[in-house]
Structures are given as C-alpha cells and as structure tokens.
Design an enzyme around this catalytic site. Structure first.
Site, PDB file in Angstrom:
ATOM      1  N   ASN A  98       0.850  -1.200   0.000  1.00 44.45           N
ATOM      2  CA  ASN A  98       0.000   0.000   0.000  1.00 44.45           C
ATOM      3  C   ASN A  98       0.890   1.256   0.000  1.00 44.45           C
ATOM      4  OD1 ASN A  98      -1.512   2.229   0.957  1.00 44.45           O
ATOM      5  ND2 ASN A  98      -3.038   0.844   1.854  1.00 44.45           N
TER       6      ASN A  98
ATOM      7  N   LYS B   7       0.323   3.816   2.807  1.00 45.47           N
ATOM      8  CA  LYS B   7       0.933   3.463   4.095  1.00 45.47           C
ATOM      9  C   LYS B   7       2.435   3.737   4.055  1.00 45.47           C
ATOM     10  CE  LYS B   7      -2.207  -0.221   5.630  1.00 45.47           C
ATOM     11  NZ  LYS B   7      -2.296  -1.626   6.038  1.00 45.47           N
TER      12      LYS B   7
ATOM     13  N   ASP C 115      -1.012  -3.932  10.589  1.00 42.77           N
ATOM     14  CA  ASP C 115      -2.366  -4.183  10.137  1.00 42.77           C
ATOM     15  C   ASP C 115      -3.266  -3.187  10.857  1.00 42.77           C
ATOM     16  OD1 ASP C 115      -3.957  -5.979   8.392  1.00 42.77           O
ATOM     17  OD2 ASP C 115      -5.075  -6.290  10.237  1.00 42.77           O
ATOM     18  N   THR C 116      -4.273  -2.745  10.123  1.00 39.75           N
ATOM     19  CA  THR C 116      -5.143  -1.691  10.653  1.00 39.75           C
ATOM     20  C   THR C 116      -6.596  -2.092  10.488  1.00 39.75           C
ATOM     21  OG1 THR C 116      -3.534   0.040  10.174  1.00 39.75           O
ATOM     22  CG2 THR C 116      -5.828   0.730  10.277  1.00 39.75           C
TER      23      THR C 116
ATOM     24  N   PHE D 210      -6.727   7.668   2.193  1.00 37.73           N
ATOM     25  CA  PHE D 210      -7.176   6.457   1.504  1.00 37.73           C
ATOM     26  C   PHE D 210      -8.164   5.714   2.397  1.00 37.73           C
ATOM     27  CE2 PHE D 210      -4.885   3.046   3.790  1.00 37.73           C
ATOM     28  CZ  PHE D 210      -4.034   3.814   4.575  1.00 37.73           C
ATOM     29  N   GLY D 211      -8.663   4.592   1.889  1.00 35.41           N
ATOM     30  CA  GLY D 211      -9.555   3.741   2.677  1.00 35.41           C
ATOM     31  C   GLY D 211     -10.755   4.491   3.228  1.00 35.41           C
TER      32      GLY D 211
ATOM     33  N   ASP E 134     -10.789   7.055   5.154  1.00 41.74           N
ATOM     34  CA  ASP E 134     -10.464   8.432   5.562  1.00 41.74           C
ATOM     35  C   ASP E 134     -11.601   9.447   5.314  1.00 41.74           C
ATOM     36  OD1 ASP E 134      -8.030   7.844   6.674  1.00 41.74           O
ATOM     37  OD2 ASP E 134      -6.826   8.568   5.000  1.00 41.74           O
TER      38      ASP E 134
ATOM     39  N   LYS F 177      -2.176  14.403   9.265  1.00 39.63           N
ATOM     40  CA  LYS F 177      -2.593  13.029   9.616  1.00 39.63           C
ATOM     41  C   LYS F 177      -1.459  12.310  10.332  1.00 39.63           C
ATOM     42  CE  LYS F 177      -4.507   8.683   7.894  1.00 39.63           C
ATOM     43  NZ  LYS F 177      -4.647   7.753   6.770  1.00 39.63           N
TER      44      LYS F 177
ATOM     45  N   ARG G 221      -1.844   5.108  12.929  1.00 37.49           N
ATOM     46  CA  ARG G 221      -0.577   4.604  12.383  1.00 37.49           C
ATOM     47  C   ARG G 221       0.593   5.408  12.939  1.00 37.49           C
ATOM     48  NH1 ARG G 221      -2.280   4.534   7.839  1.00 37.49           N
ATOM     49  NH2 ARG G 221      -2.945   2.380   7.965  1.00 37.49           N
TER      50      ARG G 221
HETATM   51  P1  IMP Z   1      -5.109  -3.226   6.004  1.00 35.35           P
HETATM   52  O1  IMP Z   1      -4.346  -2.893   7.230  1.00 35.35           O
HETATM   53  O2  IMP Z   1      -4.357  -2.836   4.768  1.00 35.35           O
HETATM   54  O3  IMP Z   1      -5.604  -4.634   5.996  1.00 35.35           O
HETATM   55  O4  IMP Z   1      -6.350  -2.254   5.991  1.00 35.35           O
HETATM   56  C1  IMP Z   1      -7.641  -2.629   6.373  1.00 35.35           C
HETATM   57  C2  IMP Z   1      -8.650  -1.653   5.795  1.00 35.35           C
HETATM   58  O5  IMP Z   1      -8.581  -0.418   6.508  1.00 35.35           O
HETATM   59  C3  IMP Z   1      -8.458  -1.307   4.329  1.00 35.35           C
HETATM   60  O6  IMP Z   1      -9.742  -1.178   3.755  1.00 35.35           O
HETATM   61  C4  IMP Z   1      -7.752   0.009   4.355  1.00 35.35           C
HETATM   62  O7  IMP Z   1      -8.047   0.804   3.224  1.00 35.35           O
HETATM   63  C5  IMP Z   1      -8.307   0.630   5.613  1.00 35.35           C
HETATM   64  N1  IMP Z   1      -7.311   1.504   6.234  1.00 35.35           N
HETATM   65  C6  IMP Z   1      -6.094   1.157   6.720  1.00 35.35           C
HETATM   66  N2  IMP Z   1      -5.460   2.236   7.204  1.00 35.35           N
HETATM   67  C7  IMP Z   1      -6.297   3.284   7.007  1.00 35.35           C
HETATM   68  C8  IMP Z   1      -6.184   4.661   7.272  1.00 35.35           C
HETATM   69  O8  IMP Z   1      -5.173   5.184   7.778  1.00 35.35           O
HETATM   70  N3  IMP Z   1      -7.248   5.413   6.929  1.00 35.35           N
HETATM   71  C9  IMP Z   1      -8.369   4.905   6.357  1.00 35.35           C
HETATM   72  N4  IMP Z   1      -8.517   3.622   6.073  1.00 35.35           N
HETATM   73  C10 IMP Z   1      -7.486   2.809   6.394  1.00 35.35           C
END
Ligand code: IMP
Length: 194
Positions: A9, A12, A68-69, A148-149, A151, A171, A177
C-alpha cells in the site's frame, strides 16, 4: 539500518516514511522482489500484523516491519475490525466499504469509532509489537480528497475535519498509524544503539 516495510500500500509507505527517522532506510516489498499478496488469514488485527511480518522474515531473514489496521465501530460490536479491507466483499474496494458502513449506520446515533494499528517488528527471531489507537466518529457523508480507505468518513475527536481533509503532515501527527509508528521509532533508537 535497512528495514523492509511489508506492505504494498503506497499510502501506508508514504505515511510511515514521513514518521520514521532518516536513519531508517525503509525498503518496500517491490525493492526486495516480493510481488505476491500476503493473505490475511488471522482473525485479529494483531494476528494479521504478525502474519505479514513473519511471512517476509522467514523468506528473507532481514529485519521486517509490518502493520495491520482496522476501523472499529463501537455500536457495531467493533466491526468492520479485522474485516475492514473486505467489508463489502472481495476484491477490496474503498468506496463500496464506505457505502456499506454508512448504510449499516443509517439509524445509528452513537457514531463513535476508532482506528487501530498494530505494528510488528521482527529481527533475529524476536518479535516486538506497537499499538496505536485514535478515537473519533463516523460521519454521515464522505468528505475530502486526501488519504485512503475509510479516511473520507472518519472524523478524529477534537477535529472538525475528516482524515481525508487533513494533509499528510497533519494526519501523520495524530493518526493510529502515527501513534504506533512513533512508539516503534522510539524503540528503534535504543535498539540501534545496542
Ligand atoms: P489493512 O491494514 O491494509 O488490511 O487495511 C484494512 C482496511 O482499513 C483497508 O480497507 C484500508 O483501506 C483501511 N485503512 C487502513 N489504514 C487506514 C487509514 O489510515 N485510513 C483509512 N482507512 C485505512
């Protein structure tokens, strides 16, 4: 010190590079020639963070940082949580994920939520873990163009803007993060000088 950041990503990667000290040379998965997708098969955020770090460490035996988030909504029993990426099904699509979450929260008045990041560092078979949480709320509509995601629909507490309306620098001061990576940055300072 060279560390592989186990993500594909680019958002990230940019965020983490903006946080870590310049003494850390962060390599991407492409830099080490790893082009596969690491399947997130664990059922916790911490589990998937460890899984990503371990997959790369076992193959390359070099220091690895992974994270992981998940977005956790309190009134939805902390969903989407570990399923945040594929909340609306696969392949993962940020717009569909947000649309589904907004739909599932149409009648929800308490919109409190948190983003949680678990970062894992592995070097020479030792594991280190760093967690970052930011509390906020899910908005009624999408806003902003950055990030992204999720946000566009997450407003951190104490701010009148969603994450997608903040600059990378803003951010990187307050995010989940950033909190996890700042803990890692503090740790690595003393680790490097051992
Ligand atoms: P992963 O950690 O890449 O598996 O992310 C899990 C989900 O959370 C994905 O849909 C990402 O787009 C979203 N995500 C991860 N980090 C962020 C962020 O900092 N802001 C918004 N969405 C996030």
């Amino acid at each position: 010190m060279e560390i592989v950041f186990a993500t594909s990503n680019q958002h990230k990667m940019k965020e983490v590079k903006a946080i870590l000290p310049s003494s850390i040379h962060l390599l991407s998965l492409a830099d080490i020639g790893f082009m596969e997708e690491i399947e997130e098969t664990e059922n916790t955020i911490a589990g998937n963070s460890i899984l990503k770090a371990r997959t790369i460490f076992e193959k390359y035996k070099i220091p690895v940082l992974a994270e992981d988030t998940g977005l956790e909504v309190f009134t939805l029993n902390m969903e989407p949580g570990v399923y945040s990426a594929r909340y609306a099904g696969e392949p993962s699509d940020a717009e569909n994920n947000m649309d589904l979450l907004l739909k599932n929260m149409e009648l929800v008045t308490n919109r409190s939520a948190q983003f949680k990041t678990v970062a894992t560092f592995i070097d020479r078979d030792a594991y280190y873990s760093f967690t970052g949480v930011v509390i906020g709320a899910i908005t009624q509509n999408k806003k902003g163009n950055d990030g992204f995601g999720y946000d566009p629909i997450f407003k951190p507490s104490g701010f009148d803007k969603v994450f997608a309306e903040l600059s990378l620098t803003e951010k990187s001061i307050i995010s989940h993060r950033a909190i996890a990576m700042n803990k890692f940055a503090n740790f690595i300072k003393t680790y490097q000088s051992r």
